[in-house]
Design an enzyme around this catalytic site. Structure first.
Site: not given
Ligand code: ADP
Length: 481
Positions: A151, A175-176, A228-229, A250-251, A284, A385
């Site tokens: 998001w 899938k957003p 995302g996470s 991409e975390l 991030c 984080e």
């Protein structure tokens, strides 16, 4: 604002969920409902995958120039409708309008850049060892790509995946994030207007776990690209093992931001503010640990706190606002817990430090821009984080010490450092174990450069030619004459 119903885009059709149900999208600045999205699940995801698989051979067979033309149309329309798209981003994600507009332009550039790069996807010939042999290397599109996006950049995280995938000749199902489906829908209207054939780009909203399971279990999906996470990334990595499905991840990150005593302090302060407080600290690659060399620590901290105090917190739609809300209550609770934990363990709050609970801001998820000093490695903020507008300052003595501290993490996404010593610039740049390094530069993430992490921050790269390569398989053709 009146709520409106929006739809998924599958096989060239705007569709409701099979269940007919919707979920609500909230404005994090006000708590108002700004729209709804269909509560889809695995069945809609499966339909989208089937459509994407059907569309793949014809899309891949087009010339790169034809694919590029469709993408360029999307990119230019995004630029032309910058204000409209930015408003939607601010409404559902909260970032100030100026940042949202910058995101739209950044997102559009992934589209135009990938379109141009489509024409440069070539192969190779390799000299063979036998005189009657010839070796060709082909680069071919992988097939159906499933993209799962977060998001915090509702437009850019979609185009950074979809544009290179389409450019390479793949078809996609997106899938957003459940918090920001409206921007995704607006983007897909542009894909539709650009005349993409049915099934080439599909959008599915709803139950993340069920849709994710279908992406993992369906053999027609050849690659999953996720931002995302770290937790969900690891889950996808485990799930992808059964089919050895290609993955790009991409975390999370835990970026060190190092200020040496020879740095241009004003430039470092401004760079830190831009890097740390963008999107209320919810990126991030935001600085998470600010290491300042001892001789300049107090001067730097004072300059920083003075500027941070002047940042205006508020609804991103209002002019002059620098910092918007956090995305939701859970985010607010986490940021508060990190600050409280640090203060309890001896950190000093130089400014900010509290959520806003009263007045208009009390309706949203606002946390004051915060600077903490006397921070040490025992505090949660030093290792986890925060994803919020909090700058924790650590002091250090030597280059060796700070490099060891900066690298002492399982993350490896972005790192920043400021120095005017050219030899140090090379030494430090080479030794930081990070995929992205900003040397005297707070904004290293640009569409033409590779974005991605070392260690547990991810797999693969997005952006530039590296981003397009993620969607290509390599075929060795050996020909005996
Ligand atoms: P964040 O904590 O930033 O929201 P998440 O990793 O939870 O990060 O979310 C990023 C994206 O991953 C969102 O689109 C979300 O819906 C999706 N997601 C969350 N859980 C799963 C899951 N189990 N499988 C697939 N996608 C998921």
């Amino acid at each position: 604002m009146a709520s409106e119903t929006n739809l998924m885009y599958i096989d060239g059709q705007w569709q409701e969920a099979d269940s007919g149900k919707h979920f609500e999208v909230m404005n994090p600045a006000t708590g108002d409902v700004v729209g709804t999205a269909p509560a889809g699940s695995w069945s809609e995801a499966r339909r989208a995958i089937v459509a994407a698989n059907r569309a793949f051979p014809a899309w891949a067979a087009l010339t790169a120039k034809e694919r590029a033309n469709s993408l360029l149309h999307v990119g230019y329309e995004m630029q032309a409708r910058k204000e409209q798209l930015a408003r939607l981003i601010t409404l559902e994600c909260g970032k100030p309008l100026a940042e949202a507009e910058a995101e739209v332009l950044y997102a559009a550039e992934f589209v135009t850049w990938s379109a141009e790069e489509a024409k440069r996807v070539g192969g190779e010939t390799i000299p063979a060892s036998a005189p009657n042999k010839r070796i060709l290397v082909l680069r071919q599109p992988i097939g159906v790509v499933a993209a799962i996006t977060p998001w915090n950049f509702p437009a850019a995280m979609i185009t950074r995946k979809v544009a290179p995938a389409l450019a390479a000749g793949c078809t996609v199902v997106v899938k957003p994030a459940e918090q920001t489906p409206l921007t995704a829908m607006a983007l897909f209207r542009l894909f539709e207007e650009a005349g993409l054939p049915a099934g080439v780009a599909n959008l599915v909203t709803g139950d993340a776990q069920e849709i994710g399971k279908e992406f993992l279990g369906n053999p027609q999906v050849r690659k999953i690209s996720f931002t995302g996470s770290t937790e969900v990334g690891k889950l996808l990595m485990r799930g992808a093992a059964d089919q050895v499905k290609r993955l790009a991840l991409e975390l999370g990150g835990h970026a060190p931001f190092i200020v040496f005593d020879d740095a241009d302090l004003d430039r470092a302060v401004d760079g830190l503010i831009a890097c740390k407080f963008r999107n209320a600290g919810q990126t991030c690659i935001c600085a998470n640990r600010v290491y300042v060399q001892e001789p300049i620590f107090n001067t730097f901290a004072a300059k920083l706190a003075e500027k941070v105090r002047a940042l205006k917190l508020g609804n991103g739609l209002e002019p002059g606002v620098h910092i918007g809300p956090l995305i939701d209550d859970a985010a607010l609770t986490k940021v508060r817990a990190h600050v409280d934990d640090a203060v309890r363990k001896g950190a000093r709050c130089l400014c900010g430090g509290r959520p806003r609970t009263e007045g208009e801001l009390g309706k949203g998820h606002f946390f004051e821009p915060t600077v903490l000093s006397n921070v040490n490695a025992e505090m949660r903020i030093a290792g986890e984080e925060t994803f919020g507008p909090v700058a924790p300052l650590f002091s250090f003595r030597s280059e060796e010490e700070v490099l060891a501290k900066a690298n002492a993490t399982t993350y490896g996404l972005a790192a920043y450092f400021y120095t005017r010593d050219a030899a140090r610039l090379f030494r430090v740049m080479e030794r930081l174990e990070y995929g992205i390094v900003g040397a005297n530069d707070h904004a290293p993430a640009v569409p033409q450069a590779p974005f991605g992490g070392y260690k547990e921050s991810g797999l693969g790269r997005e952006g530039g030619r590296f981003g397009v390569e993620e969607y290509l398989e390599i075929k060795n053709v050996s020909i005996a004459l």
